[in-house]
Enzyme design. Structure first.
Site, PDB file in Angstrom:
ATOM      1  N   LEU A 355       0.819  -1.215   0.000  1.00  0.00           N
ATOM      2  CA  LEU A 355       0.000   0.000   0.000  1.00  0.00           C
ATOM      3  C   LEU A 355       0.849   1.260   0.000  1.00  0.00           C
ATOM      4  CD1 LEU A 355      -2.721  -1.025   2.623  1.00  0.00           C
ATOM      5  CD2 LEU A 355      -2.972  -0.947   0.132  1.00  0.00           C
ATOM      6  N   GLY A 356       2.019   1.198   0.635  1.00  0.00           N
ATOM      7  CA  GLY A 356       2.859   2.382   0.705  1.00  0.00           C
ATOM      8  C   GLY A 356       4.146   2.114   1.452  1.00  0.00           C
ATOM      9  N   PHE A 360       9.080   4.736   8.349  1.00  0.00           N
ATOM     10  CA  PHE A 360       8.954   3.835   9.487  1.00  0.00           C
ATOM     11  C   PHE A 360       8.517   2.439   9.082  1.00  0.00           C
ATOM     12  CE2 PHE A 360       7.903   8.180  10.760  1.00  0.00           C
ATOM     13  CZ  PHE A 360       8.990   8.436  11.566  1.00  0.00           C
ATOM     14  N   GLY A 361       8.536   2.120   7.803  1.00  0.00           N
ATOM     15  CA  GLY A 361       8.211   0.772   7.396  1.00  0.00           C
ATOM     16  C   GLY A 361       7.372   0.709   6.143  1.00  0.00           C
ATOM     17  N   VAL A 363       3.852  -0.871   4.324  1.00  0.00           N
ATOM     18  CA  VAL A 363       2.491  -1.235   4.713  1.00  0.00           C
ATOM     19  C   VAL A 363       1.859  -2.079   3.605  1.00  0.00           C
ATOM     20  CG1 VAL A 363       0.239  -0.404   5.478  1.00  0.00           C
ATOM     21  CG2 VAL A 363       2.301   0.908   6.013  1.00  0.00           C
ATOM     22  N   ASP A 474       3.351  12.822  14.911  1.00  0.00           N
ATOM     23  CA  ASP A 474       3.665  12.733  13.483  1.00  0.00           C
ATOM     24  C   ASP A 474       2.421  13.020  12.630  1.00  0.00           C
ATOM     25  OD1 ASP A 474       5.453  12.451  11.402  1.00  0.00           O
ATOM     26  OD2 ASP A 474       5.170  10.283  11.214  1.00  0.00           O
TER      27      ASP A 474
END
Length: 654
Positions: A355-356, A360-361, A363, A474
């Site tokens: 998805l993206g 930070f990781g 998804v 954030d």
């Protein structure tokens, strides 16, 4: 002879000439050997009569049309005629785990679709004409890709399309089983032949029915799709019928085995399955005899492997799904997901489920097989040492949050060097796509204003409405997710911090995204509700102006968005900063209020910023925002951080 009688006689004479010169009202192809079809792209007819629209070549398209057009209008008034068709198709993927794009039965004003895109538009449209009323195209799509741009329901559906790929009606591929009185799912990408019936009855309220079933099965009594479609403006007097397909980036072949079509009162003739050409054997079947002669001498070795293989399989399987589970995690049992379940839900974390990607990781989209629930799985690297216990405890505390404008955190899983966080799935993705991705639909002002209010409501709950204070740390457009109804949900709590109401927040690393970080964090290192308000202010300006808080490729005076808006406010020209994509289609009063509120929330002094409760009062019209003081404050130095404070490497440029 009266003039009226003469006109009527002349009309029927012309109608006779038209019918005499038009093609037959019906045809049937049991295979396409010798058929005079109009082919283009990579479509071809095999020696056995099999019509192949596309092969395994990437990013190509193929079309096949009946060579002569049909008259779809009965008279000059423009009433459409009834029609019916049935065909047998098969979608064969070189890799069954990767879906190519599907195919479509097409009624089109032209048989020349060479300008269509060979990727996500099924060979029918392109980004410029998709949805254009002048296309004059009706299509029955058999789609094996879920494209959010077209609001696809899944990656295995049948849809009715009018002039564009956003279906007027769609449903997951399945067929009605009369004996059980229920629908049975079908996999369009299975490689097996299937049959489709399309029936349009202009006499019965313009009813368009689409029926699907496995091949060699009688036509089900109940259609898969049944929709009232007014095709009067779509159908012209002369229209072509045929098929279209595109490959995209997955090696997939699309076949038509047989096809029958009929106009007006005629019914499409049933297909004789025994006379349809077979699908080509795959490489494994084609080489069976050759492989057999090779494998026979190795039979003894294979027998030994049969003994060893189960043991190796068990060892490999345990290693593949191995997780980290320590004693202290047992108390989190209900929130702990099995890695095996997440691996299967995301199809092995395949790229097509991605998805993206953020700082930070990564998804991934997934579907839990046990409950058929859609989820989003974030993979975050971690070190399983000091602090991970506190981090997970805090994450799971956040999982107790319940609010309509907050993405629900469902749980977690730990495996080797990574942490997996499981969230509710948001089908429309993140807000930044609608602000900056020009292939996404433009978001109008009413939609943006509702998103602004939704995010404020979620933040008010985090700051004041829960048993602890939650500081998100954030807030930005890429962390605002949109559900199926375009409602805003605040997501990604990987950096969030909790503390008790009335307590003093602890000093921590400065984390977040450049452009949204409050200036006081550099000297205090304390994340507070006021630092969230600052980020929300940057977010307000971002949504209203349609640009990021910091941009390099703009004039020097516009690099920092907040300074640019403030300068224009002082000159009395603040509306000049609004997103050009909005044109003049917005409320000036609401826009001025949002821009003013963005400046107030972005004030360099934390004490001068409003609370989220005050922000909600301003947005709801329950209170007027205080007047901006025209003192010469500047934001240009707000990102300087005291040299004694280390900025976390997790700060990511948006």
């Amino acid at each position: 002879m009266s003039s009226e009688f003469t006109k009527t006689l002349f009309f029927y004479f012309l109608l006779f000439l038209k019918l005499a010169s038009s093609p037959a009202l019906a045809f049937t192809y049991l295979g396409f050997g010798g058929a005079n079809l109009s082919l283009d792209g990579i479509s071809s007819i095999a020696s056995n009569g099999l019509l192949q629209l596309t092969n395994t070549t990437f990013n190509m398209q193929g079309h096949a049309f009946h060579p002569a057009p049909f008259s779809f209008k009965s008279d000059p008034v423009g009433k459409p005629l009834s029609f019916s068709t049935t065909f047998v198709f098969a979608i064969v993927s070189k890799n069954p785990k990767l879906n190519g794009h599907g195919l479509a039965f097409v009624i089109s004003a032209t048989s020349n679709l060479s300008t269509a895109s060979p990727t996500g538009y099924l060979g029918l449209f392109n980004p410029d004409n998709n949805g254009n009323q002048n296309n004059h195209i009706i299509a029955i799509e058999l789609d094996t890709i879920q494209n959010p741009e077209f609001q696809d329901i899944d990656d295995n559906h049948v849809g009715i399309d009018i002039n564009g790929l956003t279906s007027v009606s769609s449903r997951t591929a399945c067929y009605y089983v009369g004996s059980s009185g229920s629908f049975q799912n079908l996999n369009l990408n299975s490689g097996e032949p299937m049959q489709v019936w399309v029936d349009f009855n202009s006499e019965e309220d313009m009813q368009l029915n689409v029926t699907l079933s496995p091949v060699r099965m009688p036509k089900p009594h109940q259609p898969l799709l049944s929709s009232t479609v007014n095709v009067s403006r779509v159908l012209l007097d002369s229209m072509y019928v045929g098929f279209s397909s595109a490959t995209g980036n997955a090696p997939t072949s699309h076949y038509i085995l047989g096809w029958s079509f009929a106009m007006n009162e005629e019914r499409a003739e049933p297909l004789d399955y025994a006379k349809l050409p077979p699908l080509p054997l795959d490489d494994a079947k084609r080489g069976t005899s050759k492989k057999l002669t090779i494998l026979l001498p190795l039979a003894l070795c294979s027998l030994l492997l049969l003994v060893i293989a189960p043991i190796a399989f068990v060892v490999r399987r345990r290693f593949k799904y191995a997780e980290l589970l320590e004693d202290w995690e047992l108390e989190y049992g209900p929130h702990r997901f099995k890695y095996k379940d997440l691996f299967q839900a995301t199809k092995g974390f395949k790229e097509k489920e991605l998805l993206g990607v953020g700082g930070f990781g990564r998804v991934y989209r997934g579907v839990l097989s046990a409950s058929n629930t859609e989820i989003a799985v974030k993979r975050v690297s971690h070190e399983s040492g000091q602090g991970i216990k506190e981090f997970i405890a805090e994450i799971l505390s956040i999982g107790q949050l319940r609010h309509r404008n907050i993405v629900q955190l469902l749980g977690y899983c730990r495996r080797r060097g990574e942490l997996l966080l499981v969230y509710d799935f948001m089908p429309n993705g993140s807000l930044d796509k609608f602000l900056y991705d020009r292939t996404a639909p433009n978001l109008d002002w009413n939609g943006r204003f509702q998103i602004i209010r939704g995010v404020a409501s979620g933040l008010l709950y985090l700051h004041e409405g829960w048993e602890q204070v939650v500081v998100h740390r954030d807030i930005k457009s890429s962390n605002i997710l949109l559900d199926s109804e375009m409602n805003a949900r605040l997501g990604d709590f990987g950096l969030a911090k909790l503390y008790d109401h009335g307590a003093d927040p602890q000093t921590t690393h400065v984390v977040g995204t450049i452009g949204y970080i409050a200036p006081e964090l550099g000297s205090t290192g304390k994340a507070t509700t006021a630092t969230d308000v600052f980020a929300y202010g940057a977010f307000l300006l971002e949504v209203a102006c349609g640009r990021r808080p910091l941009e390099a490729e703009v004039p020097a005076e516009q690099v920092m968005l907040v300074d640019w808006v403030l300068d224009n406010w002082k000159k009395g020209e603040v509306l000049a900063t609004t997103d050009r994509l909005l044109g003049n289609d917005y409320s000036e009063a609401e826009m001025e209020m949002v821009l003013k509120l963005g400046l107030l929330c972005s004030h360099p002094m934390a004490a001068a910023r409003p609370s989220m409760r005050q922000v909600m009062q301003f947005l709801n019209g329950d209170a007027a925002p205080p007047e901006l003081s025209l003192v010469q404050w500047s934001f240009s130095n707000q990102y300087r951080v005291n040299s004694s404070v280390t900025i976390s490497t997790e700060i990511v440029s948006s």
